[in-house]
Design a protein around this motif. Structure first.
Motif, mmCIF file in Angstrom:
data_model
loop_
_atom_site.group_PDB
_atom_site.id
_atom_site.type_symbol
_atom_site.label_atom_id
_atom_site.label_comp_id
_atom_site.label_asym_id
_atom_site.label_seq_id
_atom_site.Cartn_x
_atom_site.Cartn_y
_atom_site.Cartn_z
ATOM 1 N N GLU A 55 0.703 -1.242 -0.008
ATOM 2 C CA GLU A 55 -0.052 0.006 0.075
ATOM 3 C C GLU A 55 0.787 1.271 0.097
ATOM 4 N N GLY A 56 1.899 1.297 0.775
ATOM 5 C CA GLY A 56 2.935 2.359 0.853
ATOM 6 C C GLY A 56 3.607 2.797 -0.343
ATOM 7 N N LYS A 57 3.604 1.644 -1.335
ATOM 8 C CA LYS A 57 4.507 1.972 -2.594
ATOM 9 C C LYS A 57 3.384 2.256 -3.738
ATOM 10 N N GLY A 58 2.040 2.001 -3.381
ATOM 11 C CA GLY A 58 1.062 2.231 -4.112
ATOM 12 C C GLY A 58 0.950 1.152 -5.197
ATOM 13 N N VAL A 59 1.116 0.098 -4.902
ATOM 14 C CA VAL A 59 1.229 -1.178 -5.808
ATOM 15 C C VAL A 59 -0.217 -1.446 -5.998
ATOM 16 N N LEU A 60 -0.663 -1.711 -4.505
ATOM 17 C CA LEU A 60 -2.298 -2.084 -4.852
ATOM 18 C C LEU A 60 -2.943 -1.760 -3.301
ATOM 19 N N SER A 61 -4.048 -1.634 -3.181
ATOM 20 C CA SER A 61 -4.890 -1.214 -1.867
ATOM 21 C C SER A 61 -5.262 -2.500 -0.974
ATOM 22 N N ARG A 62 -5.550 -2.430 0.222
ATOM 23 C CA ARG A 62 -5.902 -3.505 1.198
ATOM 24 C C ARG A 62 -7.360 -3.954 0.667
ATOM 25 N N SER A 63 -8.024 -3.114 0.034
ATOM 26 C CA SER A 63 -9.213 -3.631 -0.347
ATOM 27 C C SER A 63 -9.170 -4.375 -1.708
ATOM 28 N N GLU A 64 -8.272 -4.416 -2.418
ATOM 29 C CA GLU A 64 -7.841 -5.232 -3.327
ATOM 30 C C GLU A 64 -7.349 -6.636 -3.003
ATOM 31 N N ILE A 65 -6.846 -6.514 -1.720
ATOM 32 C CA ILE A 65 -6.345 -7.806 -1.004
ATOM 33 C C ILE A 65 -7.456 -8.632 -0.941
ATOM 34 N N GLU A 66 -8.508 -7.939 -0.215
ATOM 35 C CA GLU A 66 -9.672 -8.421 0.322
ATOM 36 C C GLU A 66 -10.706 -9.172 -0.551
ATOM 37 N N THR A 67 -10.555 -8.686 -1.918
ATOM 38 C CA THR A 67 -11.240 -9.280 -2.977
ATOM 39 C C THR A 67 -10.594 -10.061 -3.888
ATOM 40 N N PHE A 68 -9.369 -10.376 -3.248
ATOM 41 C CA PHE A 68 -8.316 -11.355 -4.445
ATOM 42 C C PHE A 68 -9.152 -12.669 -4.339
ATOM 43 N N SER A 69 -9.174 -13.291 -5.667
ATOM 44 C CA SER A 69 -9.556 -14.821 -5.681
ATOM 45 C C SER A 69 -8.510 -15.438 -6.441
ATOM 46 N N PRO A 70 -8.052 -16.564 -5.724
ATOM 47 C CA PRO A 70 -6.728 -17.023 -6.214
ATOM 48 C C PRO A 70 -7.196 -18.093 -7.664
ATOM 49 N N ASP A 71 -6.181 -18.208 -8.491
ATOM 50 C CA ASP A 71 -6.294 -18.994 -9.771
ATOM 51 C C ASP A 71 -6.152 -20.549 -9.277
ATOM 52 N N PRO A 72 -6.537 -21.296 -9.998
ATOM 53 C CA PRO A 72 -6.306 -22.781 -9.734
ATOM 54 C C PRO A 72 -5.125 -23.483 -9.103
#
Length: 119
Positions: A55-72
């Motif tokens: 988040e500090g480096k602007g790579v992604l937000s914590r909300s993106e982490i919360e909505t992540f779905s892993p691939d198979p």
């Protein structure tokens, strides 16, 4: 490394039987609980570090982490990691079962009885 190898390695034990200072069943539950607590504490620290860095480096937000779905593929890796984790948490139960099934195994001798025999 196979799933079975990873689980067997996670459940490896030291020589000698575990000494008990309280009731054996109470210590079993306590050991399982403390193994889970230790794993969770380390995981939380690492997750917090990663989220703050990303988040500090602007790579992604914590909300993106919360909505992540892993691939198979990631889901399979996570399943293996979960099985290894469960094996570590339940290590004491596995070792007690092994000791009960191998009563003549020197590595499973009762440390308490051994100490008492020397006194």
């Amino acid at each position: 490394m196979s799933v079975n190898d990873a689980i067997a390695e996670a459940g490896a034990k030291a020589a000698g039987k575990r000494p008990y200072f309280l009731n054996e069943e109470v210590e079993t539950v306590l050991a399982i609980t403390m193994a889970a607590v230790q794993e969770l504490a380390v995981a939380r620290q690492r997750i917090d570090t990663l989220e703050r860095l990303l988040e500090g480096k602007g790579v992604l937000s914590r909300s993106e982490i919360e909505t992540f779905s892993p691939d198979p593929s990631a889901a399979v890796e996570r399943a293996l990691a979960n099985q290894e984790y469960i094996a570590r948490v339940l290590r004491i139960v596995q070792q007690r079962g092994e000791a009960a099934s191998q009563p003549d195994d020197v590595a499973s001798e009762d440390v308490g009885n051994e100490i008492g025999a020397r006194a």
